[in-house]
Write a protein that holds these residues in place. Structure first.
Motif, short mmCIF file in Angstrom:
data_model
loop_
_atom_site.label_atom_id
_atom_site.label_comp_id
_atom_site.label_asym_id
_atom_site.label_seq_id
_atom_site.Cartn_x
_atom_site.Cartn_y
_atom_site.Cartn_z
N ASN A 98 25.56 43.13 43.55
CA ASN A 98 25.81 44.53 43.19
C ASN A 98 27.03 44.66 42.28
OD1 ASN A 98 23.64 45.57 44.69
ND2 ASN A 98 24.86 45.58 46.56
N VAL A 99 28.00 43.76 42.45
CA VAL A 99 29.20 43.80 41.59
C VAL A 99 28.79 43.57 40.14
CG1 VAL A 99 31.48 42.82 41.17
CG2 VAL A 99 30.58 42.93 43.51
N CYS A 100 27.92 42.57 39.91
CA CYS A 100 27.46 42.28 38.55
C CYS A 100 26.63 43.44 38.00
CB CYS A 100 26.63 41.00 38.54
SG CYS A 100 27.50 39.53 39.12
N LEU A 101 25.76 44.00 38.85
CA LEU A 101 24.90 45.09 38.39
C LEU A 101 25.71 46.32 38.03
CD1 LEU A 101 21.95 45.90 37.94
CD2 LEU A 101 21.91 46.74 40.30
N PHE A 152 39.73 34.66 30.31
CA PHE A 152 40.57 35.12 31.41
C PHE A 152 39.87 36.22 32.21
CE2 PHE A 152 43.59 38.37 32.87
CZ PHE A 152 44.32 37.63 33.80
N PHE A 153 39.34 37.22 31.51
CA PHE A 153 38.68 38.32 32.22
C PHE A 153 37.38 37.86 32.88
CE2 PHE A 153 41.44 40.99 29.55
CZ PHE A 153 41.88 41.90 30.50
N ILE A 165 34.71 36.50 38.05
CA ILE A 165 34.13 35.52 38.98
C ILE A 165 34.93 35.50 40.28
CG2 ILE A 165 33.65 33.09 39.36
CD1 ILE A 165 31.72 34.42 37.43
N LEU A 166 36.26 35.58 40.17
CA LEU A 166 37.09 35.60 41.37
C LEU A 166 36.83 36.86 42.19
CD1 LEU A 166 40.53 34.28 40.03
CD2 LEU A 166 38.91 33.10 41.53
N LEU A 167 36.60 37.99 41.52
CA LEU A 167 36.27 39.22 42.24
C LEU A 167 34.97 39.07 43.02
CD1 LEU A 167 36.72 42.24 42.87
CD2 LEU A 167 35.53 42.77 40.72
N CYS A 168 33.97 38.46 42.38
CA CYS A 168 32.69 38.24 43.05
C CYS A 168 32.87 37.30 44.25
CB CYS A 168 31.67 37.66 42.08
SG CYS A 168 31.14 38.79 40.78
N LEU A 169 33.67 36.23 44.07
CA LEU A 169 33.90 35.29 45.16
C LEU A 169 34.66 35.95 46.31
CD1 LEU A 169 34.85 32.06 43.14
CD2 LEU A 169 32.73 32.52 44.38
N TRP A 170 35.64 36.79 45.96
CA TRP A 170 36.38 37.51 46.99
C TRP A 170 35.45 38.46 47.75
CZ3 TRP A 170 40.20 38.36 50.21
CH2 TRP A 170 40.44 39.65 50.68
N TYR A 171 34.63 39.17 47.02
CA TYR A 171 33.69 40.11 47.62
C TYR A 171 32.74 39.37 48.57
CZ TYR A 171 31.12 44.56 47.46
OH TYR A 171 30.55 45.77 47.76
N ILE A 177 39.96 48.71 40.40
CA ILE A 177 39.78 47.31 40.78
C ILE A 177 40.33 47.07 42.19
CG2 ILE A 177 40.48 44.94 40.25
CD1 ILE A 177 38.35 46.07 38.40
N MET A 178 41.43 47.75 42.53
CA MET A 178 41.97 47.61 43.88
C MET A 178 40.95 48.08 44.92
SD MET A 178 45.22 49.51 45.64
CE MET A 178 44.21 50.98 45.84
N MET A 179 40.21 49.15 44.61
CA MET A 179 39.19 49.63 45.55
C MET A 179 38.10 48.59 45.74
SD MET A 179 40.35 52.43 46.60
CE MET A 179 38.94 52.67 47.66
N TRP A 180 37.72 47.89 44.66
CA TRP A 180 36.74 46.82 44.79
C TRP A 180 37.27 45.70 45.68
CZ3 TRP A 180 31.76 46.36 43.98
CH2 TRP A 180 31.12 47.23 43.09
N CYS A 181 38.57 45.40 45.55
CA CYS A 181 39.15 44.31 46.33
C CYS A 181 39.26 44.67 47.81
CB CYS A 181 40.52 43.94 45.78
SG CYS A 181 40.49 43.22 44.12
#
Length: 718
Positions: A181-184, A129-130, A135-141, A39-43
């Protein structure tokens, strides 16, 4: 049997069990660390730090002449998830067959409390929560990439002759596609039926379908915005010819516009049939159009190239392994030995099975009957118990559509066939069960929703009689439309007539007939037993990968990935790399993308086929013994049979198993009163039935009026 000894041992008791728990705990800790790193790599991926500082070092360590740009992506995004999948296989294998009876207070009980959210359905705080974190990960991306490209947008607009707002529209179109792409990337994890990751998390594919639905809607929303934004941008800047380009470099990024448009078109066709109003009324349309996912993925890979293949590879990789193993299993014809026909247009199919095949209650199995349809596969709950009925696997099918109606008519007709060819996929179910944790189970069902509870009751029958375990008190609340459907209660005992004499199960049944106000005078017709004569080539249902299926799956995942890396490195180093400097990279990119995809498929196919055939050969001797035993037992007879032994089955549940049974006509159950008056420190509230029934039970459990209620929904509606 060694397995029975292991299962009968107290959970956590003995040095071996303690050592197993320590190993499993260590695996959990290691996987959490790896996942947090993933997850850190995604961030960090959409930042300058990743591209300017991390990638050069990772490129050097992965030797670019062998893997090129794929090297760091494989290391950062593919390897961690495949490692977790392998560890999940080992974790699940070590815990196989364990039934937890630990009644300690659940520290996450309040977080598991259900709630009903419009658009999401029944969820708990953990799921919410997850989902919020995702959603926050997608928004950050999205926001990070927007900031990354907006810094130099003025110079790009001037170089292309665009206005500033046009350049911003083009950047928005690009970034919204990247966020999709994150969702896919996570889309295929919930629909991998034999997934070790889902088993590791205590989930099943059926229970995770809602996550797939959420991710599907999110990804298609973003991809649609991505595609149409680019079309608008090209139209406004008089560059619609860009839509007809196959290979091109766009801002140092390889894209294939025609492939992207075909990908979006196939995705929109799929998406249009997934909404409940269409999916439930025209399920076959939904089912067939959903197979367009193959074209969607092919064109997506051609559209984005090697870089994004490796990012989304883990979920797709595990799905392809699972799908190929399902394909190998579905090519076999299984032995359908008998059917029990009920007067309520319901039939129980009984298949011959290997004793090596074990499964848990609430498992599902996909069935295909080629004489009805060669393409359709339908999921059904497995009602039998692998220990109570070691040689038989049963599913119950109720007429609720054209396919099931044709099957019922085919079997129940006076001139019924003496052999019915069938193929199966599965069974799939949770790795362990936790019913012994509760003091009482309240099982609420509507119509055919009773089928998973049949499997639970049979499992607890075995626990009570064979292992002398203390089982929870059972209350079965079943709602039926008319009195003929009461015959489904006869399915509580298997067709084999397994003895319930030594069973100490405390089972009470409250049956509600909603469309009849009084008991009918005419007695319902008894169930009929139809026996079939399978061909010698038909095989008993056996585990795809043998007794140690999880270890075999770990071997397939790891060995296929090693083979993929080996072949990819050799081809890249000695074929692609030498000519890469003398060839237009754009023209070579499609060939490299296709070649990489073929290597992945080849690696999976060769390892999965080898494992499947090896275990199939190990089952040949047992298969022959089962066939000989069945042929000698039936004596070659077939057709409709309804002897005295079969008639006795109808009264067995009432005589030896059910403590009390009440039938209420013209009424519906007062679920709130029943659940709140249930006695015990821990009450398992299980529900399977119509959407409104599930929501009613969830609302009662989430109301806070009773702290001892533990909600669980068993839903098989897509």
């Amino acid at each position: 049997m060694e397995e029975d000894k292991m299962l009968s041992a107290p959970h956590g008791g003995g040095a071996k069990a303690k050592a197993t728990n320590i190993i499993r705990g260590a695996i959990v800790g290691l996987c959490i660390i790896v996942f947090l790193g993933y997850i850190m790599m995604w961030c960090i991926m959409p930042t300058d730090t990743y591209y300017n500082k991390w990638v050069p070092h990772i490129m050097a360590s992965t030797n670019s002449t062998y893997f090129g740009l794929q090297g760091p992506i494989l290391l950062d995004f593919t390897f961690p998830i495949l490692f977790i999948a392998v560890m999940g296989c080992i974790y699940t294998h070590l815990g196989k067959g364990m039934e937890s009876s630990d009644r300690k207070k659940d520290p996450f009980k309040k977080l598991r409390r259900p709630m009903i959210i419009k658009g999401l359905g029944i969820v708990n705080w953990i799921e919410l929560f997850f989902f919020a974190m995702f959603i926050l990960l997608c928004l950050w991306y999205f926001s990070s990439f927007m900031h990354f490209w907006y810094e130099k947008i003025n110079m790009e607009a001037m170089s292309r002759g665009d206005k500033l707002w046009q350049a911003k529209l083009e950047r928005f179109a690009l970034v919204i596609g990247l966020a999709g792409n994150v969702c896919l990337t996570f889309l295929f994890f919930p629909v991998t039926r034999g997934s070790s990751i889902l088993a590791f998390l205590g989930l099943t594919s059926e229970a995770s379908i809602k996550y797939h639905i959420w991710l599907g809607h999110l990804s298609m929303t973003m991809f649609t915005a991505h595609g149409f934004s680019y079309l608008i941008y090209w139209a406004l800047t008089h560059r619609l010819s860009e839509a007809l380009k196959w290979d091109e470099m766009w801002d140092q990024t390889y894209v294939n516009n025609i492939a992207g448009e075909l990908c979006l078109l196939s995705g929109l066709v799929m998406w249009s049939t997934t909404f409940p109003s269409i999916r439930r009324r025209m399920f076959e349309v939904f089912y067939y159009t959903h197979n367009l996912y193959i074209l969607f993925i092919i064109f997506y890979i051609l559209h984005k190239g090697l870089f994004f293949i490796c990012i989304m590879l883990p979920g797709m990789y595990l799905f392809v392994i699972d799908r190929f193993l399902r394909f190998l299993q579905s090519r076999q014809k299984v032995r359908l030995v008998s059917a029990r026909v009920l007067p309520c247009e319901t039939v129980e199919l009984n298949f011959s099975k290997s004793r090596a095949l074990n499964y848990t209650p609430t498992s599902t199995m996909f069935v295909s009957i080629p004489i009805i349809s060669k393409l359709q596969w339908h999921p059904f709950t497995v009602t039998s118990n692998s220990h109570l009925e070691p040689d038989t696997l049963s599913v119950v099918i109720k007429c609720e559509g054209s396919w099931t109606k044709k099957l019922y008519d085919l079997i129940s007709s006076p001139s019924s066939v003496d052999r019915l060819q069938a193929s199966i996929e599965g069974p799939y179910g949770p790795p362990t069960t936790h019913f012994l944790r509760h003091d009482m189970l309240v099982m609420v069902s509507g119509g055919s929703g009773i089928t998973p509870f049949i499997s639970i009751i049979r499992d607890l029958m075995f626990m009570s009689s064979a292992r002398k375990c203390k089982t929870p008190k059972l209350l079965l609340i079943s709602t039926f439309r008319n009195s003929s459907h009461l015959s489904m209660l006869d399915l509580l005992l298997p067709v084999s007539g397994a003895s319930a004499g030594s069973c100490n199960l405390d089972l009470q049944i409250e049956a509600y007939v909603t469309r009849e106000k009084v008991q009918p005078l005419e007695k319902a017709e008894p169930a009929r037993i139809i026996r079939f004569r399978p061909l010698p080539s038909d095989s008993p249902i056996s585990p795809n990968l043998g007794k140690n299926s999880w270890l075999w799956l770990a071997a397939i995942i790891s060995s296929s990935f090693v083979i993929f890396l080996f072949i990819l490195g050799i081809i890249t180093r000695y074929y692609i790399y030498p000519i890469d400097h003398n060839t237009n990279k754009v023209n070579l990119m499609t060939q490299r993308t296709v070649l990489t995809t073929l290597i992945i498929c080849f690696s999976i196919a060769i390892t999965a086929t080898a494992a499947f055939l090896w275990n199939k050969n190990q089952n040949v001797k047992e298969t022959k013994q089962i066939q000989d035993l069945e042929d000698s037992t039936t004596g070659g007879s077939s057709g409709s049979m309804h002897d005295a032994a079969d008639r006795e089955l109808e009264s067995l549940p009432h005589q030896s198993l059910v403590k009390s049974m009440k039938v209420h006509y013209g009424a519906r159950p007062d679920l709130k009163r029943i659940l709140l008056q249930s006695k015990g420190s821990s009450i398992g509230a299980l529900v399977c039935g119509p959407k409104q029934m599930r929501h009613d039970v969830a609302a009662i459990c989430s109301s806070g009026l009773a702290e001892n209620l533990h909600f669980e929904s068993i839903s098989f509606s897509w």
